[in-house]
Design an enzyme around this catalytic site. Structure first.
Site, PDB file in Angstrom:
ATOM      1  N   ASP A   1       0.294 -12.063   7.248  1.00 12.87           N
ATOM      2  CA  ASP A   1      -1.112 -11.941   6.881  1.00 12.87           C
ATOM      3  C   ASP A   1      -1.976 -12.412   8.045  1.00 12.87           C
ATOM      4  O   ASP A   1      -1.796 -13.523   8.553  1.00 12.87           O
ATOM      5  CB  ASP A   1      -1.369 -12.798   5.636  1.00 12.87           C
ATOM      6  N   GLY A   2      -2.928 -11.582   8.461  1.00 10.60           N
ATOM      7  CA  GLY A   2      -3.792 -11.945   9.576  1.00 10.60           C
ATOM      8  C   GLY A   2      -4.597 -13.200   9.312  1.00 10.60           C
ATOM      9  O   GLY A   2      -4.842 -13.997  10.231  1.00 10.60           O
TER      10      GLY A   2
ATOM     11  N   GLN B   1       0.826  -1.207   0.000  1.00 13.23           N
ATOM     12  CA  GLN B   1       0.000   0.000   0.000  1.00 13.23           C
ATOM     13  C   GLN B   1       0.863   1.261   0.000  1.00 13.23           C
ATOM     14  O   GLN B   1       2.057   1.220   0.312  1.00 13.23           O
ATOM     15  CB  GLN B   1      -0.899   0.009   1.233  1.00 13.23           C
TER      16      GLN B   1
ATOM     17  N   ASP C   1       0.292  -7.673  11.806  1.00 11.85           N
ATOM     18  CA  ASP C   1       0.092  -6.729  10.705  1.00 11.85           C
ATOM     19  C   ASP C   1       0.852  -7.223   9.487  1.00 11.85           C
ATOM     20  O   ASP C   1       2.007  -7.645   9.601  1.00 11.85           O
ATOM     21  CB  ASP C   1       0.554  -5.326  11.093  1.00 11.85           C
TER      22      ASP C   1
ATOM     23  N   ASP D   1      -8.403  -4.252  13.790  1.00  8.72           N
ATOM     24  CA  ASP D   1      -8.109  -2.854  13.483  1.00  8.72           C
ATOM     25  C   ASP D   1      -7.507  -2.800  12.089  1.00  8.72           C
ATOM     26  O   ASP D   1      -6.319  -2.525  11.906  1.00  8.72           O
ATOM     27  CB  ASP D   1      -7.153  -2.284  14.536  1.00  8.72           C
TER      28      ASP D   1
ATOM     29  N   GLU E   1       0.264   1.063  13.661  1.00 12.81           N
ATOM     30  CA  GLU E   1       0.889   2.206  14.334  1.00 12.81           C
ATOM     31  C   GLU E   1       1.056   1.987  15.821  1.00 12.81           C
ATOM     32  O   GLU E   1       1.721   2.757  16.515  1.00 12.81           O
ATOM     33  CB  GLU E   1       0.122   3.507  14.066  1.00 12.81           C
TER      34      GLU E   1
ATOM     35  N   HIS F   1      -9.281   4.738  18.962  1.00 18.37           N
ATOM     36  CA  HIS F   1      -8.637   3.580  19.587  1.00 18.37           C
ATOM     37  C   HIS F   1      -9.269   3.205  20.923  1.00 18.37           C
ATOM     38  O   HIS F   1      -9.424   2.014  21.229  1.00 18.37           O
ATOM     39  CB  HIS F   1      -7.132   3.829  19.726  1.00 18.37           C
TER      40      HIS F   1
END
EC number: 2.5.1.126
Length: 291
Positions: free
Chosen positions: A143-144, A36, A111, A164, A91, A67
């Site tokens: 990869d989740g 991305q 992530d 998230d 983040e 959050h």
């Protein structure tokens, strides 16, 4: 850091026909990872801001509303949250909020984009606030979807799963993590009284995408909570869907929420017992079409 010599703006798409225009003062990061586009900039109204594929993910001045609303209703509703899985959240702010609960012994953050995580460590310290270095933290760059499948094979169990992720309509990275089948895998990953919560984009501009996520959770969990909170830098109220196997967030009183937060040593700026009650009674905003 690149100082912006003239008026440069970020145009964030709210829908196919509406955009939010934000003046940029300085550019810290502008690159494309394997997955991305990544932009970290300074703005007047929102402070330092993380943007992925043109969509704002977090801003210094208002990220607590997102959050804290994502994390605390689910984690507080669970009476003894020990093991928490975070999918996304590069983040580190979601991880930060999870670790505020002293009942949490293990927090796994998964992530797919290691560039986001590393750049956030360097340029977004106010968001993660050292959460990556907490001994209870386990950060996985993968990869989740793959992580969840492998965790099931390993027999792992979690009390709370927090999703998230990027919006279900903003990019293709996370789309397979919003399917009914994936929520079924998450259900199997949870202990018998487990809870899942996911951000679900915006029900006003993207009602079909929101309903798809909602039905995916409803099809796997007997207890559902829908709620939303206004995020100024997003330009809309972001929606959340919570699914629980046993504990109902609607049943908690403001006093009980405050008691649990106090006992766990949680210091929140936005979330409280009164906020919990308000969130649980917030109507879902959708377009009302009048002919």
């Amino acid at each position: 850091m690149s100082k912006v010599p003239g008026p440069i703006v970020l145009m964030e798409p709210l829908s196919g026909k509406t955009s939010l225009i934000i003046k940029i003062n300085a550019i810290h990061v502008s690159k494309r990872s394997k997955y991305q586009g990544i932009l970290i900039v300074d703005t007047d109204d929102y402070g330092r801001t993380l943007v992925l594929d043109d969509y704002i993910q977090s801003s210094y001045y208002d990220e607590i509303y997102y959050h804290e609303s994502l994390v605390h209703p689910a984690v507080t509703t669970h009476p003894r949250p020990s093991d928490v899985l975070i999918l996304g959240g590069g983040e580190g702010a979601t991880l930060r909020e999870v670790l505020k609960h002293n009942t949490v012994k293990r927090a796994v953050m998964v992530d797919i984009d290691g560039d986001v995580v590393e750049l956030s460590k360097k340029y977004l310290p106010q968001m993660h606030q050292g959460a990556f270095d907490d001994p209870r933290s386990e950060v996985r760059i993968e990869d989740g979807f793959v992580y969840v499948e492998n965790a099931l094979k390993r027999g792992e169990k979690f009390d709370v799963v927090i999703m998230d992720l990027t919006d279900p309509y903003s990019s293709d990275i996370a789309k397979q993590l919003y399917t009914p089948e994936f929520f079924g895998k998450v259900k199997r990953l949870l202990r018998e009284d487990g809870i899942v919560v996911t951000q679900a984009g915006n029900s006003f501009y993207f009602p079909e995408a929101y309903d798809y996520v909602l039905q995916g959770v409803k099809g796997n969990f007997p207890i559902i909570a829908e709620y939303s909170v206004w995020i100024p830098s997003f330009g809309y109220a972001v929606n959340f869907v919570l699914g629980s196997l046993k504990h109902d967030p609607h049943s908690l009183s403001a006093e009980e929420v405050d008691k649990r937060l106090s006992e766990r040593g949680v210091r929140a700026e936005f979330y409280s017992g009164k906020t919990h009650i308000a969130l649980m009674n917030m109507p879902v905003i959708k377009k009302i079409l009048r002919v």
